[in-house]
Design a protein around this motif. Structure first.
Motif, PDB file in Angstrom:
ATOM      1  N   PRO A  53       0.842  -1.206   0.000  1.00 23.61           N
ATOM      2  CA  PRO A  53       0.000   0.000   0.000  1.00 23.61           C
ATOM      3  C   PRO A  53       0.870   1.246   0.000  1.00 23.61           C
ATOM      4  N   PRO A  54       0.273   2.427  -0.244  1.00 26.84           N
ATOM      5  CA  PRO A  54       1.056   3.661  -0.225  1.00 26.84           C
ATOM      6  C   PRO A  54       1.776   3.862   1.102  1.00 26.84           C
ATOM      7  N   SER A  55       3.020   4.354   0.989  1.00 27.98           N
ATOM      8  CA  SER A  55       3.843   4.607   2.163  1.00 27.98           C
ATOM      9  C   SER A  55       4.835   5.696   1.814  1.00 27.98           C
ATOM     10  N   ALA A  56       5.675   6.056   2.796  1.00 30.42           N
ATOM     11  CA  ALA A  56       6.678   7.079   2.546  1.00 30.42           C
ATOM     12  C   ALA A  56       7.665   6.640   1.476  1.00 30.42           C
ATOM     13  N   ARG A  57       7.955   5.345   1.383  1.00 34.50           N
ATOM     14  CA  ARG A  57       8.898   4.829   0.400  1.00 34.50           C
ATOM     15  C   ARG A  57       8.255   4.679  -0.970  1.00 34.50           C
ATOM     16  N   HIS A  58       6.998   4.292  -0.969  1.00 41.31           N
ATOM     17  CA  HIS A  58       6.237   4.124  -2.218  1.00 41.31           C
ATOM     18  C   HIS A  58       4.937   4.927  -2.075  1.00 41.31           C
ATOM     19  N   LEU A  59       4.950   6.124  -2.586  1.00 46.27           N
ATOM     20  CA  LEU A  59       3.816   7.038  -2.365  1.00 46.27           C
ATOM     21  C   LEU A  59       2.506   6.499  -2.914  1.00 46.27           C
ATOM     22  N   LEU A  60       2.570   5.720  -3.989  1.00 48.18           N
ATOM     23  CA  LEU A  60       1.352   5.130  -4.559  1.00 48.18           C
ATOM     24  C   LEU A  60       1.364   3.616  -4.453  1.00 48.18           C
ATOM     25  N   GLY A  61       2.261   3.051  -3.680  1.00 47.34           N
ATOM     26  CA  GLY A  61       2.309   1.611  -3.508  1.00 47.34           C
ATOM     27  C   GLY A  61       3.034   0.933  -4.659  1.00 47.34           C
ATOM     28  N   THR A  62       2.869  -0.392  -4.734  1.00 45.89           N
ATOM     29  CA  THR A  62       3.510  -1.194  -5.775  1.00 45.89           C
ATOM     30  C   THR A  62       2.494  -2.093  -6.444  1.00 45.89           C
ATOM     31  N   ASP A  63       2.884  -2.649  -7.620  1.00 40.78           N
ATOM     32  CA  ASP A  63       1.988  -3.569  -8.324  1.00 40.78           C
ATOM     33  C   ASP A  63       2.295  -5.001  -7.904  1.00 40.78           C
ATOM     34  N   ASP A  64       1.790  -5.989  -8.681  1.00 39.99           N
ATOM     35  CA  ASP A  64       1.953  -7.383  -8.300  1.00 39.99           C
ATOM     36  C   ASP A  64       3.381  -7.884  -8.460  1.00 39.99           C
ATOM     37  N   PHE A  65       4.240  -7.137  -9.199  1.00 39.28           N
ATOM     38  CA  PHE A  65       5.646  -7.509  -9.328  1.00 39.28           C
ATOM     39  C   PHE A  65       6.549  -6.666  -8.433  1.00 39.28           C
ATOM     40  N   GLY A  66       5.967  -5.768  -7.645  1.00 40.47           N
ATOM     41  CA  GLY A  66       6.764  -4.918  -6.780  1.00 40.47           C
ATOM     42  C   GLY A  66       7.278  -3.663  -7.461  1.00 40.47           C
ATOM     43  N   ASN A  67       6.763  -3.321  -8.674  1.00 43.01           N
ATOM     44  CA  ASN A  67       7.162  -2.090  -9.364  1.00 43.01           C
ATOM     45  C   ASN A  67       6.465  -0.885  -8.731  1.00 43.01           C
ATOM     46  N   ASP A  68       7.192   0.212  -8.608  1.00 43.96           N
ATOM     47  CA  ASP A  68       6.654   1.427  -8.010  1.00 43.96           C
ATOM     48  C   ASP A  68       5.602   2.044  -8.939  1.00 43.96           C
ATOM     49  N   LEU A  69       4.394   2.237  -8.406  1.00 39.79           N
ATOM     50  CA  LEU A  69       3.294   2.749  -9.236  1.00 39.79           C
ATOM     51  C   LEU A  69       3.432   4.241  -9.533  1.00 39.79           C
ATOM     52  N   LEU A  70       4.079   5.019  -8.669  1.00 42.58           N
ATOM     53  CA  LEU A  70       4.316   6.429  -8.971  1.00 42.58           C
ATOM     54  C   LEU A  70       5.237   6.569 -10.179  1.00 42.58           C
ATOM     55  N   THR A  71       6.258   5.719 -10.239  1.00 38.96           N
ATOM     56  CA  THR A  71       7.162   5.726 -11.392  1.00 38.96           C
ATOM     57  C   THR A  71       6.394   5.415 -12.677  1.00 38.96           C
ATOM     58  N   GLN A  72       5.506   4.409 -12.606  1.00 35.39           N
ATOM     59  CA  GLN A  72       4.691   4.071 -13.781  1.00 35.39           C
ATOM     60  C   GLN A  72       3.791   5.235 -14.184  1.00 35.39           C
ATOM     61  N   LEU A  73       3.231   5.931 -13.196  1.00 35.05           N
ATOM     62  CA  LEU A  73       2.348   7.059 -13.501  1.00 35.05           C
ATOM     63  C   LEU A  73       3.112   8.182 -14.187  1.00 35.05           C
ATOM     64  N   LEU A  74       4.319   8.496 -13.695  1.00 37.52           N
ATOM     65  CA  LEU A  74       5.097   9.589 -14.262  1.00 37.52           C
ATOM     66  C   LEU A  74       5.568   9.261 -15.676  1.00 37.52           C
ATOM     67  N   TYR A  75       6.094   8.039 -15.873  1.00 32.29           N
ATOM     68  CA  TYR A  75       6.543   7.659 -17.207  1.00 32.29           C
ATOM     69  C   TYR A  75       5.354   7.423 -18.147  1.00 32.29           C
ATOM     70  N   GLY A  76       4.228   6.990 -17.604  1.00 25.92           N
ATOM     71  CA  GLY A  76       3.031   6.826 -18.429  1.00 25.92           C
ATOM     72  C   GLY A  76       2.531   8.135 -18.996  1.00 25.92           C
ATOM     73  N   ALA A  77       2.738   9.247 -18.245  1.00 25.20           N
ATOM     74  CA  ALA A  77       2.342  10.559 -18.754  1.00 25.20           C
ATOM     75  C   ALA A  77       3.098  10.898 -20.021  1.00 25.20           C
ATOM     76  N   ARG A  78       4.357  10.502 -20.117  1.00 22.85           N
ATOM     77  CA  ARG A  78       5.151  10.797 -21.314  1.00 22.85           C
ATOM     78  C   ARG A  78       4.544  10.133 -22.546  1.00 22.85           C
ATOM     79  N   VAL A  79       4.174   8.869 -22.406  1.00 25.16           N
ATOM     80  CA  VAL A  79       3.645   8.122 -23.549  1.00 25.16           C
ATOM     81  C   VAL A  79       2.265   8.645 -23.935  1.00 25.16           C
ATOM     82  N   SER A  80       1.363   8.787 -22.959  1.00 23.20           N
ATOM     83  CA  SER A  80      -0.011   9.206 -23.267  1.00 23.20           C
ATOM     84  C   SER A  80      -0.053  10.591 -23.882  1.00 23.20           C
ATOM     85  N   LEU A  81       0.692  11.547 -23.295  1.00 25.74           N
ATOM     86  CA  LEU A  81       0.689  12.902 -23.841  1.00 25.74           C
ATOM     87  C   LEU A  81       1.366  12.952 -25.206  1.00 25.74           C
ATOM     88  N   ALA A  82       2.453  12.174 -25.380  1.00 28.63           N
ATOM     89  CA  ALA A  82       3.143  12.175 -26.673  1.00 28.63           C
ATOM     90  C   ALA A  82       2.228  11.650 -27.772  1.00 28.63           C
TER      91      ALA A  82
END
Length: 846
Positions: A53-82
């Motif tokens: 779940p969200p915590s100080a280390r992972h602000l938006l938590g992690t997915d089922d593989f342990g990937n940081d969801l905030l990182t996915q959100l930030l990099y996802g903005a690049r693809v969607s906006l592009a």
């Protein structure tokens, strides 16, 4: 309807929404660009336990593989906006290219391209998108291609309609007549006009593309090798985020990001639509007078109820720097049932603003600053939208000025009159069409219901507007310059018809005009307007015989006239007309312009369409330094002939020779050096977004003249037409000029190449009497100074007599009489010539 202050508040609100949307989009774009710096972890690398779940280390938590969801959100903005931006550029660009080519080139190109557009538009949108995505496979480039393929057609359709309209505008036709090629016209005229419309199209396409990319990603048809907001939602769905209550930190953030992006684009799009499509803005109404007392009836209020329309101390101002300009200043008038009231004044005196105020259709940035308008004794400021709709066109109808621009260029005139009938509840379908036919017959346009506006003369278009105004059976008809562009015979017919309608139906008329003879012959009372104020009021006899105000005396004395035509003297014309000499006769033999048995037929459309012969076996010659007046009624074929000489219309028979060479064999540039065309409508003939110096320089640019030479020639051309000091006018825009100044700019543009022939197509028909005489004197000076030959096309016999060496009379497409001006005026032989001369003489006698 909103008040002026509310309307400004609405526009400010829309502007604020645009700023909010732009700020939000800028923030999202900045986050996407700075994603490598803002992301706490590298993308695609596990950084913790699964489903944290969200915590100080992972602000938006992690997915089922342990990937940081905030990182996915930030990099996802690049693809969607592009993807959104890339599709927006591609779809809008392709749509603009296809729409511009189809609308400008027309013909077979238009048919082929628009059939392709039709096919794309009728295909099922979402299934086509899914099939293309599945067939072509994953990849960002494929996504951009697929989404663009289904989105370009709608911008193409909308922009093509705009280009069709732009292509028929006077300044574009003027560029064609100057010899401009397709590339020049698209770059200089079409694209600047449609350019502002591309911004809303781009915003709409980008917004839709981001949603479509998210949809494809959510369905698993996106690129699995990159992270976007859509693919994040897809993986959250298939990997059990909803089952494990992880959706609040896995699904909600990308969903909110998508929503914020769509809202940002929507706010920007709304602001752009408000900015570039003024019809979408809120209209405005007149403000009720403060302190208005209800109840109780004064004698003045009782009188107001007897008046059909009453205006009390009305003042209207236009926002300007350093202070507002009062276009209407404390005007009071009334129109009783069955009465004809005339308002006469020069261009810019406030007549049209006054008419617009009565119907609450004042243009931006006009604002009522005092007074009120009463209809049947009721203040229209208190009317709601239903009451105003019933008033406009039903109770009170307006015939707008500038018939050249008031009709839809893509719709037949019969359909436009029928539409007006349907709007006012006069029937649907066949009943409205039958009524339209009868109204067109009443205004002298029998059999022309199937014609498009560009197939009609200026006078015919004016009559279409009169038919549309009559469709609602109004009690008061406000006629704003209703006879502008009409010959003297047709003017009399139209005014006689309006008086007949007044007598038969109890119709009241408010006639707004700069034509003093028309007002004297048609009105019961006349009010003279100058600089927004009523300076004199009286009966026609009083104003014609005993005008008291200096401005009234000037308007009365500005009427041109001929005394003894055998002496070729012209009162008020500023001089006499030269009699042909041996020198001019020899020059005529060498003819700069020769029209030889020219014929033009306009093909009808539809099963019941008929062909119309516009010109039939027309021949004449024009020599060096000579002036030939071509006169005739509206619809006689004068403007068709002018456009044919300029290369805008092709002849169906005969030939036109310029300096001995066939017009059809000359390039546009070569022909432009010999002949130039001055258009009838000075408000439409100049590009609105260009400065005066650039407008006048355009023929030189088309001819590839050096810029230094351009500057000198432009200076001399502006000086020649008395637009001095040049620095005062050179940097102004067309909308900042009066009608007379605009026509002088058009004349300067025509002479800057020093052509040997100028075809002046009704150059004074939209100008008031003093400006008409001034422009005629100016053309006479140009003729005498440069030896320029003029083909002066007009329906005004007195102006032709004051300027021309010879006169040719055109009737129903044929030259029925031609000769020296002295002989034509003194002893007209043909019935049509006699009718025109007699009508002009009657106007002078008023």
């Amino acid at each position: 309807m909103s008040t002026p202050s509310e309307r400004r508040a609405t526009l400010r609100g829309a502007s604020r929404f645009g700023v909010v949307g732009l700020s939000l989009l800028a923030l999202l774009t900045l986050i996407a660009v700075l994603a490598p710096l803002l992301a706490p972890y590298a993308p695609g690398q596990p950084s913790g336990a699964p489903f944290l779940p969200p915590s100080a280390r992972h602000l938006l938590g992690t997915d089922d593989f342990g990937n940081d969801l905030l990182t996915q959100l930030l990099y996802g903005a690049r693809v969607s906006l592009a993807i959104g931006l890339a599709v927006g550029v591609a779809a809008t660009g392709l749509g603009a290219l296809v729409g511009s080519l189809a609308g400008f080139l027309r013909g077979a190109t238009d048919v082929v391209l628009m059939r392709i557009v039709d096919v794309v538009l009728v295909l099922p949108f979402l299934p086509l998108l899914l099939v293309l995505a599945a067939f072509l496979g994953p990849g960002l480039g494929v996504q951009v291609l697929v989404i663009t393929a289904v989105m370009w057609a709608r911008p193409a359709r909308e922009l093509r309609a705009q280009v069709l309209s732009i292509r028929e505008r006077g300044h574009v036709q003027a560029a064609v007549a100057m010899g401009a090629g397709t590339r020049h016209i698209l770059r200089r005229h079409v694209l600047p006009d449609v350019g502002p419309l591309l911004a809303p199209q781009f915003v709409r396409a980008a917004k839709a593309a981001i949603l479509l990319e998210a949809s494809l990603g959510f369905l698993g048809l996106g690129d699995p090798t990159v992270q976007s907001w859509g693919s994040t939602l897809y993986y959250a769905n298939v990997r059990g985020a909803f089952l494990l209550d992880a959706w609040t930190w896995w699904v909600l953030p990308p969903g909110l990001a998508l929503g914020a992006t769509v809202v940002a684009f929507a706010l920007i799009g709304t602001a752009l639509e408000e900015r570039y499509r003024p019809r979408l803005r809120s209209g405005w109404t007149l403000r009720p007078r403060s302190g208005q007392v209800k109840g109780g009836t004064s004698s003045r209020e009782a009188a107001d109820r007897e008046a059909l329309v009453s205006i009390e101390d009305l003042s209207v101002a236009y926002a300007a720097w350093p202070e507002p300009v009062r276009a209407v200043d404390r005007v009071t008038l009334r129109v009783d049932a069955g009465e004809t009231v005339g308002i006469i004044g020069e261009s810019g005196s406030g007549k049209t603003t006054l008419a617009s105020a009565v119907l609450r259709v004042l243009p931006s940035p006009a604002e009522l600053v005092g007074g009120r308008v009463l209809a049947d004794g009721h203040d229209v400021a208190g009317f709601g939208e239903p009451e105003m709709q019933a008033l406009r066109g039903g109770r009170v109808a307006l015939i707008p000025q500038s018939a050249m621009n008031a009709l839809n260029p893509l719709q037949r005139v019969g359909a436009q009159v029928a539409e007006a009938a349907r709007i006012h509840g006069r029937g649907d379908g066949r009943a409205a069409s039958d009524l339209a036919q009868r109204l067109l017959n009443d205004v002298g346009l029998a059999g022309r219901a199937g014609a498009y506006p560009h197939e009609l003369s200026g006078g015919m278009r004016q009559r279409v507007l009169i038919a549309m105004a009559l469709a609602g059976e109004p009690s008061l008809l406000i006629a704003d310059e209703p006879t502008t562009g009409l010959d003297v015979v047709t003017q009399k017919e139209i005014l006689t018809q309006l008086r007949t309608l007044r007598d038969r139906r109890g119709l009241s008329l408010l006639l707004i005009t700069h034509d003093m003879p028309a007002a004297l012959g048609a009105c019961d009372r006349i009010l003279v307007m100058q600089r927004g104020r009523i300076v004199e009021e009286g009966t026609p006899d009083q104003l014609a015989d005993r005008p008291e105000h200096e401005h009234t005396r000037r308007l009365v004395s500005a009427r041109p006239g001929f005394e003894d035509p055998r002496d070729r003297a012209v009162n008020g014309g500023g001089g006499s007309v030269r009699a042909p000499t041996a020198e001019t006769s020899d020059a005529a033999a060498q003819h700069l312009l020769r029209v030889d048995r020219v014929r033009k037929v306009f093909e009808g459309r539809g099963r019941r369409a008929t062909h119309r012969v516009a010109l039939d076996d027309v021949s004449f010659e024009l020599g060096e330094g000579e002036t030939l007046g071509l006169i005739g009624r509206s619809g006689a074929g004068k403007s068709t002939l002018a456009r044919m000489i300029a290369g805008l219309v092709h002849a169906d028979g005969g030939r036109i020779l310029l300096d001995g060479r066939d017009r059809g064999q000359l390039s546009g540039r070569d022909a432009a050096r010999i002949v130039q065309l001055v258009f009838q409508d000075p408000y439409d003939a100049l590009p609105p977004g260009a400065r005066v110096r650039d407008i006048v320089a355009e023929p030189l640019i088309i001819q590839d003249r050096a810029m230094r030479d351009n500057h000198e020639r432009v200076q001399r051309a502006l000086e020649a037409v008395d637009l001095t000091p040049v620095d005062r006018f050179a940097d102004r825009y067309a909308h900042e000029l009066s009608g007379g100044e605009r026509q002088r700019v058009a004349l300067a543009r025509a002479i800057v190449l020093r052509p040997r022939v100028i075809v002046a197509d009704e150059p004074t028909s939209l100008l008031d009497a003093p400006l008409r005489l001034g422009l005629t004197r100016l053309m006479r000076n140009l003729r005498d100074t440069y030896g320029t030959a003029f083909l002066y096309i007009t329906h005004d016999v007195t102006l032709a007599a004051s300027f021309c060496d010879r006169i040719a009379v055109l009737a129903e497409g044929r030259i029925v009489e031609e000769g020296v001006t002295r002989d034509i005026i003194a002893g007209p032989r043909h019935a049509e010539t006699r009718a025109l001369v007699a009508a002009a003489a009657r106007r002078l006698a008023k």
